[in-house]
Design a protein around this motif. Structure first.
Motif, PDB file in Angstrom:
ATOM      1  N   THR A   1       0.680  -1.168  -0.012  1.00  0.00           N
ATOM      2  CA  THR A   1       0.037  -0.074   0.104  1.00  0.00           C
ATOM      3  C   THR A   1       0.870   1.401   0.032  1.00  0.00           C
ATOM      4  OG1 THR A   1      -1.870  -1.239   1.187  1.00  0.00           O
ATOM      5  CG2 THR A   1      -1.974   1.381   1.164  1.00  0.00           C
ATOM      6  N   PRO A   2       1.929   1.361   0.894  1.00  0.00           N
ATOM      7  CA  PRO A   2       2.637   2.590   0.725  1.00  0.00           C
ATOM      8  C   PRO A   2       3.453   2.880  -0.397  1.00  0.00           C
ATOM      9  CG  PRO A   2       3.306   1.390   2.841  1.00  0.00           C
ATOM     10  CD  PRO A   2       2.336   0.555   1.812  1.00  0.00           C
ATOM     11  N   ALA A   3       3.754   1.672  -1.199  1.00  0.00           N
ATOM     12  CA  ALA A   3       4.550   1.725  -2.604  1.00  0.00           C
ATOM     13  C   ALA A   3       3.569   2.375  -3.512  1.00  0.00           C
ATOM     14  CB  ALA A   3       5.052   0.327  -3.079  1.00  0.00           C
ATOM     15  N   ALA A   4       2.167   1.601  -3.377  1.00  0.00           N
ATOM     16  CA  ALA A   4       1.315   1.944  -4.369  1.00  0.00           C
ATOM     17  C   ALA A   4       0.873   3.638  -4.172  1.00  0.00           C
ATOM     18  CB  ALA A   4      -0.183   1.244  -4.105  1.00  0.00           C
ATOM     19  N   LEU A   5       0.773   4.112  -2.867  1.00  0.00           N
ATOM     20  CA  LEU A   5       0.715   5.570  -2.878  1.00  0.00           C
ATOM     21  C   LEU A   5       1.552   6.514  -3.522  1.00  0.00           C
ATOM     22  CD1 LEU A   5      -1.237   5.496   0.780  1.00  0.00           C
ATOM     23  CD2 LEU A   5      -2.360   5.666  -1.534  1.00  0.00           C
ATOM     24  N   LEU A   6       2.727   5.914  -3.109  1.00  0.00           N
ATOM     25  CA  LEU A   6       4.099   6.689  -3.476  1.00  0.00           C
ATOM     26  C   LEU A   6       4.212   6.690  -4.928  1.00  0.00           C
ATOM     27  CD1 LEU A   6       6.217   8.211  -2.042  1.00  0.00           C
ATOM     28  CD2 LEU A   6       7.692   6.303  -2.012  1.00  0.00           C
ATOM     29  N   ALA A   7       3.831   5.563  -5.653  1.00  0.00           N
ATOM     30  CA  ALA A   7       3.838   5.381  -7.019  1.00  0.00           C
ATOM     31  C   ALA A   7       2.793   6.245  -7.817  1.00  0.00           C
ATOM     32  CB  ALA A   7       3.750   3.875  -7.515  1.00  0.00           C
ATOM     33  N   ILE A   8       1.701   6.299  -7.185  1.00  0.00           N
ATOM     34  CA  ILE A   8       0.612   6.933  -7.683  1.00  0.00           C
ATOM     35  C   ILE A   8       0.879   8.436  -7.494  1.00  0.00           C
ATOM     36  CG2 ILE A   8      -1.896   7.747  -7.724  1.00  0.00           C
ATOM     37  CD1 ILE A   8      -2.140   4.539  -7.275  1.00  0.00           C
ATOM     38  N   GLY A   9       1.371   8.932  -6.425  1.00  0.00           N
ATOM     39  CA  GLY A   9       1.499  10.293  -5.955  1.00  0.00           C
ATOM     40  C   GLY A   9       2.466  10.880  -6.932  1.00  0.00           C
ATOM     41  N   SER A  10       3.710  10.132  -6.945  1.00  0.00           N
ATOM     42  CA  SER A  10       4.745  10.724  -7.716  1.00  0.00           C
ATOM     43  C   SER A  10       4.743  10.636  -9.104  1.00  0.00           C
ATOM     44  CB  SER A  10       6.014   9.909  -7.384  1.00  0.00           C
ATOM     45  OG  SER A  10       5.904   8.413  -7.853  1.00  0.00           O
ATOM     46  N   GLY A  11       3.952   9.725  -9.805  1.00  0.00           N
ATOM     47  CA  GLY A  11       3.320   9.729 -11.162  1.00  0.00           C
ATOM     48  C   GLY A  11       2.457  10.937 -11.530  1.00  0.00           C
ATOM     49  N   THR A  12       1.740  11.179 -10.606  1.00  0.00           N
ATOM     50  CA  THR A  12       0.639  12.569 -10.506  1.00  0.00           C
ATOM     51  C   THR A  12       1.473  13.662 -10.676  1.00  0.00           C
ATOM     52  OG1 THR A  12      -0.996  11.237  -9.421  1.00  0.00           O
ATOM     53  CG2 THR A  12      -1.187  13.580  -9.792  1.00  0.00           C
ATOM     54  N   ALA A  13       2.634  13.880  -9.501  1.00  0.00           N
ATOM     55  CA  ALA A  13       3.425  14.959  -9.791  1.00  0.00           C
ATOM     56  C   ALA A  13       4.227  14.942 -10.926  1.00  0.00           C
ATOM     57  CB  ALA A  13       4.374  14.934  -8.521  1.00  0.00           C
ATOM     58  N   LEU A  14       4.503  13.932 -11.670  1.00  0.00           N
ATOM     59  CA  LEU A  14       5.613  13.970 -12.842  1.00  0.00           C
ATOM     60  C   LEU A  14       4.505  14.570 -13.987  1.00  0.00           C
ATOM     61  CD1 LEU A  14       7.483  10.784 -12.642  1.00  0.00           C
ATOM     62  CD2 LEU A  14       8.402  12.923 -13.011  1.00  0.00           C
ATOM     63  N   PHE A  15       3.409  14.152 -14.497  1.00  0.00           N
ATOM     64  CA  PHE A  15       2.550  14.346 -15.212  1.00  0.00           C
ATOM     65  C   PHE A  15       2.093  15.961 -14.937  1.00  0.00           C
ATOM     66  CE2 PHE A  15      -1.429  12.440 -13.536  1.00  0.00           C
ATOM     67  CZ  PHE A  15      -2.388  13.503 -14.090  1.00  0.00           C
ATOM     68  N   LEU A  16       2.010  16.353 -13.805  1.00  0.00           N
ATOM     69  CA  LEU A  16       1.511  17.865 -13.627  1.00  0.00           C
ATOM     70  C   LEU A  16       2.622  18.964 -13.628  1.00  0.00           C
ATOM     71  CD1 LEU A  16      -0.776  17.548 -10.016  1.00  0.00           C
ATOM     72  CD2 LEU A  16      -1.590  18.006 -12.488  1.00  0.00           C
ATOM     73  N   ARG A  17       3.874  18.509 -13.493  1.00  0.00           N
ATOM     74  CA  ARG A  17       5.079  18.928 -13.475  1.00  0.00           C
ATOM     75  C   ARG A  17       5.292  19.431 -15.161  1.00  0.00           C
ATOM     76  NH1 ARG A  17      10.552  16.322 -13.310  1.00  0.00           N
ATOM     77  NH2 ARG A  17       9.662  15.631 -15.342  1.00  0.00           N
ATOM     78  N   ASP A  18       4.863  18.330 -15.964  1.00  0.00           N
ATOM     79  CA  ASP A  18       5.254  18.374 -17.192  1.00  0.00           C
ATOM     80  C   ASP A  18       4.019  19.014 -18.088  1.00  0.00           C
ATOM     81  OD1 ASP A  18       7.727  17.122 -16.744  1.00  0.00           O
ATOM     82  OD2 ASP A  18       7.080  15.240 -17.408  1.00  0.00           O
ATOM     83  N   GLY A  19       3.010  19.050 -17.540  1.00  0.00           N
ATOM     84  CA  GLY A  19       2.055  19.613 -18.200  1.00  0.00           C
ATOM     85  C   GLY A  19       1.166  18.724 -19.135  1.00  0.00           C
ATOM     86  N   THR A  20       1.587  17.511 -19.163  1.00  0.00           N
ATOM     87  CA  THR A  20       1.203  16.577 -20.076  1.00  0.00           C
ATOM     88  C   THR A  20      -0.431  16.122 -19.933  1.00  0.00           C
ATOM     89  OG1 THR A  20       3.389  15.695 -20.062  1.00  0.00           O
ATOM     90  CG2 THR A  20       1.867  14.326 -21.225  1.00  0.00           C
ATOM     91  N   LEU A  21      -0.893  16.102 -21.121  1.00  0.00           N
ATOM     92  CA  LEU A  21      -2.190  15.706 -21.007  1.00  0.00           C
ATOM     93  C   LEU A  21      -2.721  15.158 -22.394  1.00  0.00           C
ATOM     94  CD1 LEU A  21      -4.687  14.987 -19.262  1.00  0.00           C
ATOM     95  CD2 LEU A  21      -5.877  17.061 -20.008  1.00  0.00           C
ATOM     96  N   ALA A  22      -2.471  13.819 -22.696  1.00  0.00           N
ATOM     97  CA  ALA A  22      -2.650  13.340 -24.110  1.00  0.00           C
ATOM     98  C   ALA A  22      -3.601  12.070 -23.890  1.00  0.00           C
ATOM     99  CB  ALA A  22      -1.274  13.088 -24.583  1.00  0.00           C
ATOM    100  N   GLY A  23      -3.855  11.518 -25.174  1.00  0.00           N
ATOM    101  CA  GLY A  23      -4.504  10.587 -25.150  1.00  0.00           C
ATOM    102  C   GLY A  23      -3.843   9.164 -24.602  1.00  0.00           C
TER     103      GLY A  23
END
Length: 137
Positions: free
Chosen positions: A54-76
């Motif tokens: 569970t902590p690994a899942a939360l960390l993976a999802i949270g850091s992945g969200t931060a990555l695409f928010l940082r890059d401003g990526t929104l694609a198909g």
């Protein structure tokens, strides 16, 4: 930020590894006739789920969200990848349900559900990897 990407990869490896291991661990808890084995095995299964997966899942999802928010990526491709990650999160939640079910009734068989998760999770991991590697730059 390469450190954020490294954190994401490390957390993702831990989460995917635990998702591959948990169904077998849960299913193994229903195979013995020894009551002490049930209690110890259920405790181990719960620890793996709550302290590693569970902590690994939360960390993976949270850091992945931060990555695409940082890059401003929104694609198909991102929407498809997030859909597959959502399916992985549902498999994670189902593993939690199975952990509780085995704790409450250890003699009850959950082999079919564990087999379904054990087949689905590697497929989801491969699809996610393919979507990430097929990402247009």
């Amino acid at each position: 930020m390469p450190l954020l990407k490294l954190l994401h990869f490390a957390a993702l490896l831990c989460w995917c590894g635990s998702l591959l291991y948990l169904p077998a661990l849960i299913s193994a808890g229903t195979r013995s006739g020894d009551r002490l084995f049930y209690r110890d095995h259920a405790h181990l299964t719960r620890l793996v789920f709550t302290l590693i997966s569970t902590p690994a899942a939360l960390l993976a999802i949270g850091s992945g969200t931060a990555l695409f928010l940082r890059d401003g990526t929104l694609a198909g491709w991102l929407i498809m990848k997030l859909t597959v990650v959502t399916a992985m999160a549902l498999c994670h939640a189902l593993c939690g349900v199975l952990v509780l079910r085995v704790e409450r009734a250890p003699e009850r068989s959950v082999t079919r559900q564990c087999l379904a998760i054990g087949v689905l999770v590697p497929l989801l991991i491969v699809i996610t990897l393919w979507l990430v590697l097929a990402k247009p730059f």
